[in-house]
Design a protein around this motif. Structure first.
Motif, short mmCIF file in Angstrom:
data_model
loop_
_atom_site.label_atom_id
_atom_site.label_comp_id
_atom_site.label_asym_id
_atom_site.label_seq_id
_atom_site.Cartn_x
_atom_site.Cartn_y
_atom_site.Cartn_z
N VAL A 77 -42.35 -49.76 10.08
CA VAL A 77 -41.09 -49.04 9.95
C VAL A 77 -41.18 -47.89 8.95
O VAL A 77 -40.47 -46.89 9.08
CB VAL A 77 -39.97 -50.03 9.53
N ARG A 78 -42.07 -47.98 7.98
CA ARG A 78 -42.10 -46.97 6.92
C ARG A 78 -42.49 -45.60 7.44
O ARG A 78 -42.25 -44.59 6.76
CB ARG A 78 -43.05 -47.39 5.81
N GLY A 79 -43.06 -45.52 8.61
CA GLY A 79 -43.39 -44.22 9.18
C GLY A 79 -42.23 -43.53 9.85
O GLY A 79 -42.35 -42.36 10.23
N SER A 80 -41.12 -44.23 10.07
CA SER A 80 -39.95 -43.63 10.71
C SER A 80 -39.14 -42.82 9.70
O SER A 80 -39.36 -42.90 8.49
CB SER A 80 -39.08 -44.72 11.34
N ASP A 81 -38.19 -42.06 10.22
CA ASP A 81 -37.37 -41.18 9.38
C ASP A 81 -36.19 -41.97 8.82
O ASP A 81 -35.23 -42.26 9.53
CB ASP A 81 -36.88 -40.00 10.21
N LEU A 82 -36.26 -42.31 7.54
CA LEU A 82 -35.19 -43.04 6.88
C LEU A 82 -34.67 -42.29 5.65
O LEU A 82 -34.08 -42.90 4.76
CB LEU A 82 -35.67 -44.43 6.46
N GLY A 83 -34.90 -41.00 5.62
CA GLY A 83 -34.36 -40.19 4.55
C GLY A 83 -34.94 -40.54 3.19
O GLY A 83 -36.16 -40.61 3.02
N PRO A 84 -34.09 -40.80 2.19
CA PRO A 84 -34.59 -41.06 0.83
C PRO A 84 -35.35 -42.37 0.70
O PRO A 84 -36.01 -42.59 -0.32
CB PRO A 84 -33.31 -41.09 -0.01
N LEU A 85 -35.28 -43.25 1.71
CA LEU A 85 -36.00 -44.51 1.64
C LEU A 85 -37.47 -44.38 2.04
O LEU A 85 -38.24 -45.32 1.84
CB LEU A 85 -35.33 -45.56 2.53
N ASP A 86 -37.85 -43.25 2.63
CA ASP A 86 -39.24 -43.10 3.08
C ASP A 86 -40.22 -43.22 1.91
O ASP A 86 -41.20 -43.97 1.99
CB ASP A 86 -39.42 -41.75 3.78
N ALA A 87 -39.95 -42.48 0.84
CA ALA A 87 -40.86 -42.52 -0.31
C ALA A 87 -40.88 -43.90 -0.95
O ALA A 87 -41.94 -44.39 -1.37
CB ALA A 87 -40.45 -41.46 -1.33
N GLU A 88 -39.72 -44.57 -1.01
CA GLU A 88 -39.67 -45.89 -1.62
C GLU A 88 -40.40 -46.93 -0.78
O GLU A 88 -41.04 -47.85 -1.32
CB GLU A 88 -38.21 -46.32 -1.84
N LEU A 89 -40.33 -46.80 0.53
CA LEU A 89 -41.07 -47.72 1.40
C LEU A 89 -42.57 -47.51 1.27
O LEU A 89 -43.36 -48.47 1.35
CB LEU A 89 -40.62 -47.55 2.85
N ASP A 90 -42.98 -46.26 1.09
CA ASP A 90 -44.41 -46.00 0.86
C ASP A 90 -44.87 -46.66 -0.43
O ASP A 90 -45.98 -47.24 -0.49
CB ASP A 90 -44.67 -44.50 0.81
N ARG A 91 -44.07 -46.61 -1.46
CA ARG A 91 -44.43 -47.26 -2.72
C ARG A 91 -44.42 -48.78 -2.57
O ARG A 91 -45.23 -49.48 -3.17
CB ARG A 91 -43.46 -46.83 -3.82
N LEU A 92 -43.48 -49.27 -1.77
CA LEU A 92 -43.44 -50.72 -1.50
C LEU A 92 -44.72 -51.17 -0.81
O LEU A 92 -45.33 -52.20 -1.17
CB LEU A 92 -42.21 -51.04 -0.64
N TRP A 93 -45.16 -50.39 0.18
CA TRP A 93 -46.39 -50.74 0.89
C TRP A 93 -47.61 -50.61 -0.02
O TRP A 93 -48.56 -51.42 0.05
CB TRP A 93 -46.54 -49.85 2.12
N ALA A 94 -47.60 -49.60 -0.90
CA ALA A 94 -48.72 -49.43 -1.83
C ALA A 94 -48.81 -50.61 -2.79
O ALA A 94 -49.91 -51.06 -3.13
CB ALA A 94 -48.55 -48.12 -2.60
N ASP A 95 -47.66 -51.13 -3.24
CA ASP A 95 -47.68 -52.32 -4.10
C ASP A 95 -48.36 -53.49 -3.42
O ASP A 95 -49.16 -54.21 -4.04
CB ASP A 95 -46.24 -52.70 -4.50
N MET A 96 -48.04 -53.71 -2.16
CA MET A 96 -48.64 -54.84 -1.44
C MET A 96 -50.12 -54.60 -1.17
O MET A 96 -50.93 -55.54 -1.20
CB MET A 96 -47.89 -55.08 -0.13
N ARG A 97 -50.52 -53.37 -0.94
CA ARG A 97 -51.95 -53.08 -0.72
C ARG A 97 -52.76 -53.31 -1.99
O ARG A 97 -53.94 -53.65 -1.93
CB ARG A 97 -52.11 -51.63 -0.26
N TRP A 98 -52.10 -53.12 -3.14
CA TRP A 98 -52.80 -53.33 -4.41
C TRP A 98 -52.74 -54.79 -4.87
O TRP A 98 -53.12 -55.09 -6.00
CB TRP A 98 -52.22 -52.42 -5.48
#
Length: 700
Positions: free
Chosen positions: A510-531
């Motif tokens: 879902v993080r690749g879809s257009d969600l406005g201001p939540l896009d950057a926060e979802l990318d950081r959420l995914w980065a946390d899990m990858r780390w």
């Protein structure tokens, strides 16, 4: 004053000391409580059965006092304040008469012979001990009885007031709480665990969720079963609506019917009830807006016009005008703001106070400390060293996080202020106050005059309002954008999870879809899990970054539901529907109150137009001498005698202050009517104050 006249005053002030100390010191409070119970405990118990409503109010208000304790302290306070009121009342009256320069002789001549003894109130320092004792007895039968009775009534009125306010907040947050309980039940979680989770998240879901803490305490402390605890919770709640929900819930639990079906029905019923309450609230706000325009805009304008005309015709009316502008207008508007705050709820999504969750390092260090503490009981030297090392490491991590937070907030001041707009006032208010003080010091040589610094004060207030309004609106726009994107996020996660994709993979999808201001926060959420962070920790970090009410509810719901089931599609859809319903109610309120906000603007413009006409055209063209003088001394007509007594510039300055006061207060009321949040009125107040300043600076 003689020692005999000072002694009662000292005694009265000494009686206030234990009450004041008990307010802030637990030991003093316990001592005062023990004394009250010892004096009045048995008396209060004897009348317990005659006041069931008082006991219910104490329980509903969650007052941490028993009926015996609260009633005993009420009687003790009433007695103490009766004595204090009777003594201090005499000295307060004497001080007032002294300030007003009213002598006892004048009072004796003015009062009837039966009341001539009241003239002694103006001559307290010279009274003998016997005369003062007689006066104190008379005061005790009047002022003392009134003060003691008022204290007794207020002490018993306060729990019912708190209970009614709590009932309003419970019913306002009940739809969201029921939706949370319904979603957890659909995830397959057992009901006792649901009760604990709801009670633990009262900061997120509001006062209705906090009511469940009563059931949890009854289970943990008194060993009640869950059904009995919920039944007791319903009986002690302040809200009739929540009591009905609890009774129905107990019936379902006892009958063995489907809990999810019942909660779903209740969920839909409360959504419809919320819409009905919204309509009632809009009708109430419409009535209040009309009343405000009539009483606090049109009424003062009418009085100002009448007083000016009367002043020009028969005499000076400057003092009534000053009382109207400097006392009636500010206090009336302040009272209206306070009343609006008591009958409305802010629809601003707001910000939560979620702190950053523990990092993986802190959790590991905590587990090490626990392990070290367990092994330390063996008495080994190595275990003691391990415990000391673990404690030091945890202290280092906590110290690092504390300074990291301070460094981040200081190093990024723009982001910090945009997240917390009220912090800007800590900078702008001192700057504005410094400018005003500098202006005062510059004009101090010629005497202190308000006319010399009123422009500086107005511009300083405009600076504070404009800067805060700008930052607050940017903050609010970001919060609204995030709140608007949350329902779409939940719907997309539900669709992907319903297709069989795990929640972690669904977030990546879902993080690749257009969600406005939540896009950057979802990318950081995914980065946390990858780390290496687990999903719950990553979600908590996401919540601490975004810090809105809806995201806090979503994170709480997901964190609780993930531990019960991997199929979260139903839970996500329930959360999405609830978020969408909240957004719809917010839009309807803003649209419904838009016309009344326009009415407030129009009424202010009419107010400032009439005042400007009086200042620019009526005052300069009024004659300052009697018409008879201009007619060659043919006789005094008596007209316009009051104009010459007060300079027209004084009236103009007073009108200028009236527009500033009206613009400042009307702006905040317009914002509170439209959103329920007084901070949203800063931009309206800034606009109205700017219009007033420009009009009087350019036109007049």
């Amino acid at each position: 004053m003689t020692p005999a006249t000072v002694l009662p005053l000292v005694f009265a002030l000494a009686l206030l000391v234990p009450i004041a100390v008990a307010r802030y010191h637990d030991g003093a409070d316990r001592a005062l409580t023990h004394a009250a119970i010892g004096l009045f405990g048995d008396y209060v118990d004897s009348f317990r059965s005659e006041h069931p409503d008082r006991q219910a109010a104490l329980r509903a208000a969650h007052v941490p006092r028993t009926y015996r304790e609260y009633g005993s302290k009420t009687l003790l306070y009433a007695g103490l304040f009766a004595v204090v009121g009777s003594v201090l009342g005499i000295y307060v009256i004497w001080l007032g008469l002294t300030v007003l320069s009213i002598s006892p002789e004048i009072m004796r001549e003015s009062l009837p012979s039966a009341l001539a003894f009241l003239a002694n109130l103006g001559d307290v320092p010279s009274l003998s001990a016997l005369e003062l004792a007689v006066l104190l007895c008379s005061s005790g039968l009047t002022l003392g009885v009134a003060t003691g009775g008022g204290t007794y009534w207020l002490r018993w009125w306060y729990p019912s007031h708190v209970a009614s306010d709590r009932a309003r907040r419970i019913e306002a947050t009940l739809p969201g709480t029921v939706a949370f309980v319904y979603a957890l039940s659909r995830s397959g979680m057992e009901f006792p665990r649901i009760v604990r989770i709801v009670a633990d998240n009262s900061d997120t879901y509001g006062t209705a969720a906090a009511e469940f803490d009563v059931a949890v305490r009854n289970v943990d402390t008194f060993g009640m079963d869950v059904v009995t605890a919920v039944q007791t919770m319903g009986r002690r709640t302040a809200s009739p609506q929540f009591r009905e929900f609890s009774e129905n819930l107990v019936s379902v639990l006892q009958s063995g019917h489907s809990l999810s079906t019942f909660l779903e029905r209740q969920y839909h019923d409360y959504r419809e009830e919320a819409e009905s309450q919204q309509e009632s609230m809009l009708d109430l706000l419409a009535t209040l807006a009309e009343a405000y325009v009539t009483v606090l805009v049109a009424g003062p304008l009418f009085l100002i016009t009448i007083l000016v005309v009367i002043g020009f015709s028969i005499g000076d009316t400057l003092e009534p005008l000053q009382a109207l502008v400097y006392v009636v207008l500010p206090l009336g508007n302040l009272a209206f703001v306070v009343y609006l705050s008591t009958v409305t709820d802010a629809i601003d999504p707001g910000r939560t106070d979620v702190e950053n969750p523990k990092t993986d390092v802190e959790r590991r260090m905590s587990s090490v400390l626990e392990t070290a503490g367990e092994t330390r009981t063996d008495g080994g030297v190595g275990s003691a060293r391990a415990s000391t090392t673990a404690t030091r490491n945890i202290d280092r991590v906590q110290l690092y996080r504390r300074f990291r937070t301070i460094r981040t907030r200081i190093g990024t001041p723009v982001e910090t202020i945009l997240e917390r707009p009220t912090w800007l006032l800590g900078l702008t208010i001192p700057l504005a106050a410094g400018a005003v003080l500098w202006r005062l010091s510059a004009t101090a040589g010629g005497g202190l005059e308000l006319a010399a610094v009123d422009d500086t004060i107005a511009l300083a207030a405009l600076f504070v309002l404009a800067t805060f309004a700008l930052v607050y609106e940017i903050h609010r726009y970001r919060v609204d954008a995030i709140e608007a994107a949350v329902p779409d996020l939940l719907e997309r996660l539900a669709s992907v999870n319903e297709a069989g994709m795990p929640i972690v993979t669904a977030i990546d999808h879902v993080r690749g879809s257009d969600l406005g201001p939540l896009d950057a926060e979802l990318d950081r959420l995914w980065a946390d899990m990858r780390w290496g962070a687990d999903l719950e920790t990553a979600l908590r970090r996401f919540e601490s970054r975004v810090r809105t009410r809806t995201t806090a509810r979503v994170v709480t719901l997901l964190s609780a539901a993930m531990n019960a089931s991997g199929n979260l599609s139903t839970v996500l859809r329930i959360g999405a529907r609830q978020a969408s319903a909240d957004r719809r109610l917010q839009r309807e309120r803003r649209q419904g109150m838009l016309e009344y906000m326009v009415v407030v603007y129009v009424s202010f413009l009419v107010f400032i137009f009439i005042v400007a006409v009086l200042s620019a055209y009526l005052l300069p063209n009024m004659p300052t001498e009697s018409v008879g003088t201009e007619m060659g001394g043919m006789g005094d007509t008596g007209g316009f005698d009051g104009v010459g007594e007060v300079d027209a510039a004084t009236y103009t300055l007073l009108f200028y202050h009236a527009t500033l006061v009206q613009g400042f207060t009307s702006g905040f009321i317009a914002g509170q009517l439209s959103t329920g949040d007084v901070k949203a009125g800063a931009k309206h107040a800034a606009v109205m104050v700017a219009v007033a300043v420009l009009l009087f600076a350019v036109v007049i």
